[in-house]
Scaffold this active site. Structure first.
Site, PDB file in Angstrom:
ATOM      1  N   LYS A  33       0.802  -1.210   0.000  1.00 50.45           N
ATOM      2  CA  LYS A  33       0.000   0.000   0.000  1.00 50.45           C
ATOM      3  C   LYS A  33       0.844   1.273   0.000  1.00 50.45           C
ATOM      4  CE  LYS A  33      -4.067  -0.197   0.120  1.00 50.45           C
ATOM      5  NZ  LYS A  33      -5.207  -0.497  -0.793  1.00 50.45           N
ATOM      6  N   SER A  75      -3.281 -12.234   3.476  1.00 51.52           N
ATOM      7  CA  SER A  75      -3.716 -12.036   2.087  1.00 51.52           C
ATOM      8  C   SER A  75      -2.672 -12.555   1.099  1.00 51.52           C
ATOM      9  CB  SER A  75      -4.061 -10.565   1.813  1.00 51.52           C
ATOM     10  OG  SER A  75      -2.926  -9.744   1.936  1.00 51.52           O
TER      11      SER A  75
END
Ligand SMILES: Cc1ncc(COP(=O)(O)O)c(C=O)c1O
Length: 321
Positions: free
Chosen positions: A48, A282
């Site tokens: 991110k 994830s």
């Protein structure tokens, strides 16, 4: 990267190495290869950082962010960490709004990087470590309130094009080059959908036959058109059961896979043990999906995945037992 010092940490975002997961593939008797992009090696220990830099630089360029303006964002921790780094270097005060359901090490890290962290209680009945769409709606309401109260710029990772654009400009081209132009598929667990959207667009531009697969939690595969059966899962950072993701509009999807929390956990553990890659849930979901693709429709192919964040962000969870 060249062996030369850079002027700021922002120049270290992206350009992460990629590794073929040949040990895991061979151990399961599968044919084909999985290329894992180690985005947990970014300065904020997650992919991110790319989206944070992309959104802030796009907003600076189009004038929507004024010098010194407060930045507010809803985050599962990783976007907030990226924004804390980017805003800290560029001189924007940053307020991170996060659910108490996300792991506490994330809040500590954002605070250490200079962010003001606002934690929002989960909805009654929600489970710590399992942030649902309902929990996220509470975080969103608080983020909206704070944005208005502070006259802030809302980084808005679910809506701003700078998120997907960062992956279109960096993640996709890097993966393609590192695979030496050999990828046949890409699979990604969606949160905002920014990584999937930007990466798959870049890859398909280079190889139109490449197939893109969206990965969702079992029981919450709403992008695949299934009804929501179970919103609870431990795969932090995505799987919010939001059927309309703005960044996914018009983005080609060739197939959908759902992965259970247990499968994501087991695969993250296997990644650590078998490949020496210490990552989060994830990343486990992405690799589990890629293994399933090699066992099925992508047999013999080459599947690209992102290793989204570091396993260190999960020391307080049951991931490492
Ligand atoms: C650990 C982790 N995995 C996956 C995602 C989903 O990525 P995207 O929002 O690009 O779909 C996020 C997003 O915050 C994340 O933090």
């Amino acid at each position: 990267m060249k062996d030369v010092a850079v002027d700021s940490i922002l120049q270290v975002i992206g350009h992460t190495p990629s590794v073929w997961l040949d040990r895991m593939v061979a151990a399961r008797g599968l044919e084909g290869r999985i290329l894992a992009k180690l985005d947990y090696l970014n300065p904020g220990f997650s992919k991110k950082d790319r989206a944070a830099l992309g959104i802030i630089e796009a907003a600076e360029a189009d004038g929507s962010l004024a010098p010194g303006q407060v930045v507010v964002e809803l985050t599962s921790g990783n976007m907030g960490t990226g924004l804390a780094i980017v805003c800290g270097i560029k001189g924007y005060p940053f307020v991170a709004v996060m659910s108490r359901g996300n792991s506490p090490e994330r809040a500590r890290m954002m605070a250490a990087l200079g962010a003001e962290v606002v934690l929002v209680d989960q909805a009654p009945g929600s489970v710590p470590g399992e942030v649902s769409g309902t929990d996220l709606a509470l975080v969103e309401a608080e983020a909206q309130r704070l944005t208005a109260a502070r006259g802030a710029f809302r980084a808005d990772q679910f809506a701003r094009a700078g998120n997907a654009m960062a992956h279109y400009r960096t993640t996709g081209p890097e993966l393609w080059a590192e695979s030496e132009g050999t990828l046949t598929a890409f699979a990604d667990f969606a949160g905002s959908g920014g990584t999937y959207a930007g990466t798959v667009r870049a890859l398909k531009e280079r190889e139109p036959a490449l197939r893109g697969y969206v990965v969702e939690p079992e029981g919450a595969a709403v992008l695949a058109g299934e009804d929501l059966r179970d919103a609870g899962h431990p795969i932090q950072g995505g799987g919010y059961a939001m059927a309309d993701l703005a960044l996914m509009e018009g983005v080609p999807v060739d197939g959908y896979l759902s992965v259970s929390g247990a499968e994501a956990r087991e695969t993250a553990r296997a990644l650590a043990r078998e490949e020496g890659i210490f990552a989060g849930f994830s990343a486990g979901a992405n690799v589990a999906a890629a293994l399933r693709l090699l066992a099925g429709p992508e047999r013999g192919g080459r599947v690209g995945v992102i290793i989204c964040d570091s396993g260190l962000k999960y020391l307080s969870t049951d991931l490492w037992g």
